[in-house]
Motif scaffolding. Sequence first.
Motif, PDB file in Angstrom:
ATOM      1  N   MET A  60      46.783  80.219  43.537  1.00 28.56           N
ATOM      2  CA  MET A  60      45.879  80.597  42.437  1.00 28.56           C
ATOM      3  C   MET A  60      45.998  82.074  42.078  1.00 28.56           C
ATOM      4  SD  MET A  60      42.004  80.437  43.896  1.00 28.56           S
ATOM      5  CE  MET A  60      41.530  81.203  45.438  1.00 28.56           C
ATOM      6  N   ALA A  61      46.664  82.849  42.934  1.00 32.99           N
ATOM      7  CA  ALA A  61      46.873  84.264  42.622  1.00 32.99           C
ATOM      8  C   ALA A  61      47.883  84.445  41.504  1.00 32.99           C
ATOM      9  CB  ALA A  61      47.347  85.003  43.865  1.00 32.99           C
ATOM     10  N   LYS A 115      40.167  60.036  38.891  1.00 30.14           N
ATOM     11  CA  LYS A 115      41.342  60.905  39.081  1.00 30.14           C
ATOM     12  C   LYS A 115      40.814  62.298  39.411  1.00 30.14           C
ATOM     13  CE  LYS A 115      45.775  62.068  37.014  1.00 30.14           C
ATOM     14  NZ  LYS A 115      46.794  61.601  36.061  1.00 30.14           N
ATOM     15  N   ILE A 116      41.042  62.710  40.644  1.00 28.33           N
ATOM     16  CA  ILE A 116      40.302  63.849  41.208  1.00 28.33           C
ATOM     17  C   ILE A 116      41.263  64.980  41.596  1.00 28.33           C
ATOM     18  CG2 ILE A 116      38.812  64.556  43.121  1.00 28.33           C
ATOM     19  CD1 ILE A 116      37.860  61.552  43.169  1.00 28.33           C
ATOM     20  N   LEU A 117      40.912  66.189  41.184  1.00 26.85           N
ATOM     21  CA  LEU A 117      41.697  67.371  41.538  1.00 26.85           C
ATOM     22  C   LEU A 117      40.919  68.189  42.563  1.00 26.85           C
ATOM     23  CD1 LEU A 117      44.266  69.008  40.872  1.00 26.85           C
ATOM     24  CD2 LEU A 117      42.961  70.181  39.107  1.00 26.85           C
ATOM     25  N   ALA A 154      39.254  80.134  36.261  1.00 29.85           N
ATOM     26  CA  ALA A 154      39.438  80.019  34.805  1.00 29.85           C
ATOM     27  C   ALA A 154      40.585  79.074  34.469  1.00 29.85           C
ATOM     28  CB  ALA A 154      39.703  81.404  34.208  1.00 29.85           C
ATOM     29  N   ARG A 155      41.681  79.182  35.208  1.00 28.03           N
ATOM     30  CA  ARG A 155      42.828  78.294  34.927  1.00 28.03           C
ATOM     31  C   ARG A 155      42.451  76.830  35.165  1.00 28.03           C
ATOM     32  NH1 ARG A 155      46.914  82.263  37.638  1.00 28.03           N
ATOM     33  NH2 ARG A 155      47.907  83.189  35.815  1.00 28.03           N
ATOM     34  N   LEU A 156      41.757  76.589  36.260  1.00 27.11           N
ATOM     35  CA  LEU A 156      41.388  75.201  36.575  1.00 27.11           C
ATOM     36  C   LEU A 156      40.458  74.624  35.511  1.00 27.11           C
ATOM     37  CD1 LEU A 156      40.658  75.543  40.379  1.00 27.11           C
ATOM     38  CD2 LEU A 156      42.380  74.020  39.382  1.00 27.11           C
ATOM     39  N   MET A 157      39.455  75.406  35.137  1.00 27.00           N
ATOM     40  CA  MET A 157      38.468  74.879  34.182  1.00 27.00           C
ATOM     41  C   MET A 157      39.093  74.692  32.808  1.00 27.00           C
ATOM     42  SD  MET A 157      34.943  76.771  35.411  1.00 27.00           S
ATOM     43  CE  MET A 157      33.795  75.638  34.631  1.00 27.00           C
TER      44      MET A 157
END
Length: 325
Positions: free
Chosen positions: A56-57, A5-7, A96-99
């Motif tokens: 992402m902003a 399952k890949i983002l 940071a949000r993604l991680m």
Amino acid sequence: MQGKKILVTGGTGQVARPVAEALAAGNEVWCLGRFGDPAACKALQERGARTVTWDMASDDLKGLPRDFTHVLHSAVRRGDGRDFEETARVNAVGTARLMSHCSAAEAFLYVSSGVVYHRADRTHRYQVGDPLGGAAPWLPTYPVAKLTAEAVARGLAEALGLPTVIARLNIAYGPYGHGGVPMILFNEMRAGQPCAVPREGQNHCNLLHTDDVVRQVPLLWEAARSPAQVVNWGGDEEVGITDLLEYMSALTGVPVLLDRGDHSRETALFDHEERRALIGDCSIGWRSGIARTLADLFGEYRDRIDAYAAEHGTYTDEHGAGTPV
Ligand code: NDP
């Protein structure tokens, strides 16, 4: 790679789009982005990827599943050359949000750039430990974007225990998006514009075809660790940019005008030892890769390119010798 399952971020871009499309064949692929290019969004969906609007902003990731096994973070805000604060903030907070959201993933890949190096010498082969702090007169915010996001990726790799690989990409090219720097230069040639080159000598790079990008992303995920693994990511061969321009001219018959005014965009050569140890060699020679890409993107030159290739064995020269510096 199958059943993961890949983002993917930057899935409409030149680098990540072919990866997302290829992986969607055997995996559950989710692409995040603003999707300003509806055709790229549609193409991703047609290949089986899910698309979710995300800037992402500004946007958090509430509502998105957390059980991704692998993340490819390729989106970038390069900035406009003056907005240093906003460029740093957006790339940092997006990473940071993604991680944080995918902290349980098996591997997180951040696509960085060779632009992070403090470049002083056109023939130096940059290693991961070389001085950082790249300057890019053609877009001064770009190195800031990449260094900032690298720092966040390093920090959260350790703070979250999230296996991470930071891959500093050289120049990728292929028949997707803008086609990469070589195709941008070819468009200048077609428009009759002079191409900027150094007053003396030439710039060099390690061109990486997107077929190799697609093949190597799963290998890079395997190299992810905490603390983060940093690696240079480029093609095996050393290619002179002036040689590249002259080759594209020979293939297509489009004349090349050289502007030796010393305001060319700097490129860098990489030392490949660590990359080779981690993910092995590349498979696409630059001469055949460039010929195929030009034929794909600029169909009006296809017959001429095919004739050149037949005469010179270009398409079969899969890993032809590069130009030694
Ligand atoms: P592109 O310019 O082709 O694409 C940029 C991507 O970033 C788009 O998919 C865009 O998606 C996404 N993006 C930009 N802003 C935002 C935002 N605010 N929110 C969400 N997504 C955003 O980039 P490349 O494919 O050329 O580059 C990919 C990565 O590789 C980048 O990180 C770049 O720094 C790095 N790199 C690339 C090199 C190359 O040769 N191409 C060389 C060295 C490094 P959308 O518009 O849909 O939001």
